[in-house]
Design a protein around this motif. Structure first.
Motif, PDB file in Angstrom:
ATOM      1  N   ASP A  58      -6.532   3.845   3.071  1.00  0.00           N
ATOM      2  CA  ASP A  58      -6.427   2.386   3.293  1.00  0.00           C
ATOM      3  C   ASP A  58      -7.016   1.548   2.164  1.00  0.00           C
ATOM      4  O   ASP A  58      -7.584   0.485   2.408  1.00  0.00           O
ATOM      5  CB  ASP A  58      -7.123   1.969   4.602  1.00  0.00           C
ATOM      6  CG  ASP A  58      -6.414   2.533   5.797  1.00  0.00           C
ATOM      7  OD1 ASP A  58      -5.208   2.788   5.685  1.00  0.00           O
ATOM      8  OD2 ASP A  58      -7.084   2.743   6.826  1.00  0.00           O
ATOM      9  N   VAL A  59      -6.935   2.025   0.954  1.00  0.00           N
ATOM     10  CA  VAL A  59      -7.469   1.247  -0.175  1.00  0.00           C
ATOM     11  C   VAL A  59      -6.407   0.229  -0.593  1.00  0.00           C
ATOM     12  O   VAL A  59      -5.212   0.513  -0.533  1.00  0.00           O
ATOM     13  CB  VAL A  59      -7.825   2.196  -1.342  1.00  0.00           C
ATOM     14  CG1 VAL A  59      -8.214   1.424  -2.585  1.00  0.00           C
ATOM     15  CG2 VAL A  59      -8.952   3.121  -0.923  1.00  0.00           C
ATOM     16  N   SER A  60      -6.843  -0.961  -1.003  1.00  0.00           N
ATOM     17  CA  SER A  60      -5.863  -2.009  -1.305  1.00  0.00           C
ATOM     18  C   SER A  60      -4.998  -1.604  -2.498  1.00  0.00           C
ATOM     19  O   SER A  60      -5.470  -0.960  -3.442  1.00  0.00           O
ATOM     20  CB  SER A  60      -6.564  -3.330  -1.603  1.00  0.00           C
ATOM     21  OG  SER A  60      -7.087  -3.286  -2.904  1.00  0.00           O
ATOM     22  N   PRO A  61      -3.712  -1.952  -2.442  1.00  0.00           N
ATOM     23  CA  PRO A  61      -2.803  -1.598  -3.537  1.00  0.00           C
ATOM     24  C   PRO A  61      -3.279  -2.085  -4.893  1.00  0.00           C
ATOM     25  O   PRO A  61      -3.111  -1.406  -5.901  1.00  0.00           O
ATOM     26  CB  PRO A  61      -1.497  -2.302  -3.149  1.00  0.00           C
ATOM     27  CG  PRO A  61      -1.578  -2.507  -1.684  1.00  0.00           C
ATOM     28  CD  PRO A  61      -3.026  -2.661  -1.352  1.00  0.00           C
TER      29      PRO A  61
ATOM     30  N   ASP B 225     -15.554   1.796  -0.308  1.00  0.00           N
ATOM     31  CA  ASP B 225     -15.893   2.073  -1.710  1.00  0.00           C
ATOM     32  C   ASP B 225     -15.312   1.053  -2.678  1.00  0.00           C
ATOM     33  O   ASP B 225     -15.560   1.136  -3.879  1.00  0.00           O
ATOM     34  CB  ASP B 225     -15.401   3.483  -2.098  1.00  0.00           C
ATOM     35  CG  ASP B 225     -16.034   4.532  -1.220  1.00  0.00           C
ATOM     36  OD1 ASP B 225     -17.277   4.547  -1.137  1.00  0.00           O
ATOM     37  OD2 ASP B 225     -15.299   5.321  -0.595  1.00  0.00           O
ATOM     38  N   GLU B 226     -14.525   0.137  -2.161  1.00  0.00           N
ATOM     39  CA  GLU B 226     -13.897  -0.835  -3.077  1.00  0.00           C
ATOM     40  C   GLU B 226     -14.940  -1.719  -3.764  1.00  0.00           C
ATOM     41  O   GLU B 226     -14.718  -2.222  -4.858  1.00  0.00           O
ATOM     42  CB  GLU B 226     -12.859  -1.687  -2.346  1.00  0.00           C
ATOM     43  CG  GLU B 226     -11.572  -0.914  -2.138  1.00  0.00           C
ATOM     44  CD  GLU B 226     -10.420  -1.787  -1.682  1.00  0.00           C
ATOM     45  OE1 GLU B 226     -10.206  -2.858  -2.257  1.00  0.00           O
ATOM     46  OE2 GLU B 226      -9.742  -1.383  -0.715  1.00  0.00           O
ATOM     47  N   SER B 227     -16.107  -1.880  -3.097  1.00  0.00           N
ATOM     48  CA  SER B 227     -17.161  -2.686  -3.723  1.00  0.00           C
ATOM     49  C   SER B 227     -17.780  -1.908  -4.893  1.00  0.00           C
ATOM     50  O   SER B 227     -18.517  -2.444  -5.707  1.00  0.00           O
ATOM     51  CB  SER B 227     -18.228  -3.046  -2.693  1.00  0.00           C
ATOM     52  OG  SER B 227     -18.688  -1.859  -2.098  1.00  0.00           O
ATOM     53  N   ASN B 228     -17.467  -0.621  -4.946  1.00  0.00           N
ATOM     54  CA  ASN B 228     -18.038   0.253  -5.970  1.00  0.00           C
ATOM     55  C   ASN B 228     -17.007   0.578  -7.070  1.00  0.00           C
ATOM     56  O   ASN B 228     -17.122   1.594  -7.757  1.00  0.00           O
ATOM     57  CB  ASN B 228     -18.449   1.560  -5.272  1.00  0.00           C
ATOM     58  CG  ASN B 228     -19.663   2.164  -5.906  1.00  0.00           C
ATOM     59  OD1 ASN B 228     -20.213   1.590  -6.842  1.00  0.00           O
ATOM     60  ND2 ASN B 228     -20.065   3.331  -5.420  1.00  0.00           N
ATOM     61  N   LEU B 229     -16.031  -0.296  -7.197  1.00  0.00           N
ATOM     62  CA  LEU B 229     -14.896  -0.012  -8.077  1.00  0.00           C
ATOM     63  C   LEU B 229     -15.319   0.184  -9.542  1.00  0.00           C
ATOM     64  O   LEU B 229     -14.739   0.987 -10.263  1.00  0.00           O
ATOM     65  CB  LEU B 229     -13.881  -1.160  -7.974  1.00  0.00           C
ATOM     66  CG  LEU B 229     -12.418  -0.749  -7.967  1.00  0.00           C
ATOM     67  CD1 LEU B 229     -12.138   0.305  -6.924  1.00  0.00           C
ATOM     68  CD2 LEU B 229     -11.533  -1.981  -7.707  1.00  0.00           C
TER      69      LEU B 229
END
Ligand SMILES: Nc1ncnc2c1ncn2[C@@H]1O[C@H](COP(=O)(O)OP(=O)(O)OP(=O)(O)O)[C@@H](O)[C@H]1O
Ligand SMILES: [Mg+2]
Length: 414
Positions: free
Chosen positions: A99-102, A72-76
């Motif tokens: 596991d989402v990036s800090p 989902d990080e591409s959907n931030l």
């Protein structure tokens, strides 16, 4: 479970919603939401969530739990927009992240998400986050965002590094770190040593509370880009406690401990050492990747513990872990907090048995200082300022004197 709050004909009172791509990927979240809220919650997709928050059905909404994975990080941008919408409608936000990036996490917290909980959910973590959301926020101390530190960096010191790492939560690590820093800073009135206290307990760091100082965004900025840190940006991230010593408080948001790397910690400590005579570091009680750096960097690695099974077992595990990794476990200097009184013979023999069974020396005994200690902490002042005769204060003072004398004699011998 209510599968879709937006489509439910009669959803009852919906007080919370999960928002995610596919709730089935978060089965532990489903379980915990059911435990906490019964039937009064729903699940929404990222697409439906924004629309729902504007509808009358959403009037009773207390919070949304946005669950995300690295996918989902591409959907931030969408998620950020949802947090803003929630804030606009006075709906609180918990981010559940696997596991989402800090960096992404910090961005979401900065935008106004109130809580972050890792996934898989630790026992009771969602419950605790909901409780915190429901507790009214205490009035923050009026503190400046800008640094009140007027001291210039010199870069010509080679400070003594004193780490403090509690063998269990709540054993008095921060109380010890804060008061040791103050005692060192005031140990020699004529030639006061320069002392810096760094709070690396990034999640629960309470140095700011115990000294009534602000948690500053500058600290996060410094830690997230230590490549470009220099002595001036370091000094600017510090706050001065009554012109006595300098403090790097933990950042305002609760951050994952791995948001900083071993290299970051090494640079931070190197810079602090170059500008101060003593660098006291309040460590998290968890062992993290960069614990190793601190073990090597510290001249003394204090390990507070208490006289109970929890401390004993944790200490044993810690020693075993350090030995297995061939880390310098012999650097640990054990401090028994709330140690038994001189007259308490059975307490004293328990201390002896504990030390023998762990095969350690307990070098410092810190007595229970009673209510005065908590009062000093809550007032945001070192005990030496509020209750100079307190037995705990006296012990920390004596320790500070002996550290300083030893340091001076080593410096003279050089
Ligand atoms: N020797 C003592 N006598 C009396 N009270 C104490 C003593 N040591 C610590 N306390 C009190 O115990 C509480 C916890 O102390 P502190 O915050 O220093 O623990 P900690 O190990 O840093 O906790 P955490 O794991 O949350 O970081 C505080 O209210 C503090 O005032
Ligand atoms: Mg602490």
């Amino acid at each position: 479970m209510t599968s879709s709050a937006a489509l439910q004909p009669d959803p009852g009172l919906i007080v919370a919603c999960t928002i995610c791509r596919d709730v089935q990927e978060f089965d532990l979240l489903i379980e915990d939401m059911e435990t906490e809220l019964g039937e009064s919650w729903g699940d929404l997709s990222f697409e439906d969530a924004k629309l729902f928050m504007g509808q009358p059905d959403a009037a009773a909404l207390e919070f949304v739990a946005i669950a995300m994975t690295p996918q989902d990080e591409s959907n931030l941008a969408t998620i950020s927009d949802l947090i803003r919408t929630a804030n606009d409608h006075n709906v609180k936000v918990i981010v559940i992240a696997e596991d989402v990036s800090p960096i992404a996490l910090h961005q979401l917290l900065k935008l106004g998400a109130q809580e972050f909980v890792p996934y898989p959910l630790p026992d009771g973590a969602l419950h605790d986050a909901i409780e915190r959301l429901r507790t009214p926020e205490p009035v923050a101390p009026a503190a400046p965002e800008a640094s009140n530190n007027t001291q210039k960096a010199t870069g010509n010191h080679n400070g003594v590094v004193l780490a403090v790492h509690g063998m269990a939560g709540g054993v008095g690590t921060t109380t010890f770190a804060v008061n040791l820093a103050w005692e060192l800073a005031t140990v020699d009135k004529k030639d006061p040593p320069k002392v810096c206290l760094i709070d690396l307990d990034l999640q629960y760091g309470s140095v700011a509370t115990y000294l009534d100082l602000a948690r500053r965004e500058a600290v996060f900025d410094l830690l997230s880009d230590t490549d470009s840190m220099d002595k001036d940006s370091f000094m600017q991230a510090l706050l001065s406690y009554e012109d006595t010593f300098h403090v790097m408080t933990a950042p305002a948001d609760m951050l994952p401990l791995d948001i900083i790397s071993s290299e970051d910690v090494q640079r931070l400590i190197d810079t602090a050492k170059a500008n101060f005579d003593y660098v006291v570091v309040d460590m998290p009680s968890t062992v993290v990747q960069w614990t190793e750096v601190m073990l090597h960097a510290a001249h003394v690695y204090f390990a507070p513990l208490e006289l109970d099974m929890r401390s004993a077992q944790n200490t044993l595990r810690m020693i075993r872990a350090l030995k297995a990794e061939e880390l310098p476990f012999e650097k640990l200097r054990y401090i028994l907090n709330r140690s038994p009184k001189f007259t308490d013979m059975s307490g004293k023999s328990r201390v002896k048995r504990m030390a023998e069974s762990l095969d350690i020396d307990i070098e410092v005994m810190m007595p229970d200082g009673g209510k005065q200690v908590m009062e000093a902490c809550d007032n945001g002042q070192p005990i030496g300022q509020t209750a100079a005769k307190n037995p705990l204060r006296k012990e920390i003072f004596k320790l500070a004197v002996s550290i300083h004398e030893l340091n001076l004699s080593v410096a003279q011998a050089d």
